[in-house]
Structures are given as structure tokens and as C-alpha cells.
Scaffold this motif. Sequence first.
Motif: not given
Length: 127
Positions: A25-29
Motif C-alpha cells: 500500500g502507498f501508506y504501507r497499511d
Amino acid sequence: MPDSAPARNVIGTVLQSCSTDPMTGFYRDGSCHTGPEDRGTHTVCAVMTEAFLSFTRSRGNDLSTPRPEYDFPGLQAGDRWCLCASRWKEAADADVAPPVVLEATHEKTLETVAKDRLLEHAVTSSG
């Protein structure tokens, strides 16, 4: 950060997690959330294949090589990863698109890729 309202996927339900191992994920979530900071629109939850990894490496985006300085483990066939919608479309045009987990693919993808095209490459969220 992503909007506080629950994100939706391309089939109209609540966006599911793509992968936490490796963390994506772009937000590393773990999810293919997107927001104004995500200029690449990392919204397609895809299952990596050797063909796709070779293709994207040939286009200058090596996803196979670990990059510890970016906390990036490197991907291998079978890993799930949030891809840029435009790169997935480019791969589909070249007949090397990796399978897509619809439940974990953000609805914003539909601004770049037709739903029918995603459905042609769909796999179930469990595998």
C-alpha cells in the motif's frame, strides 16, 4: 493519509486488505488506499507473477530486488502488492497483467482501467 470514510473496492463493497506480508500500500497499511499524495495511484491489488515482474523490471521499475533503504523486501511470484493502476493497464495491454484481487482493489482504479478488464483477471481474495 486516506480519507476517514471507509474506502470502497471496484465491486462496490468495503475495501479489503491486500497484503501485510509483505506490507503493501502507498501508506504501507496493507491496503490499496489512495489519497492526494499518491500520485501513482497505487490502487490495484495484484498477485505477482514472474512474467509481470520481468515486464515491470524491463520498464525501469524493479520490484524483485530488495531495497532495505526503503524498507522494501523485494517481491516474488505469489506475493500480493498494490500496483499503480497505469502500470497494471500497461501490463494488460502487453498481455502480462498479473491477477487482480477485486475485493482489495480500490474503486479509484476504475478511473484508469475498465471494470470488465479487471474482471478478466480476477482471482478470489483467498487465493
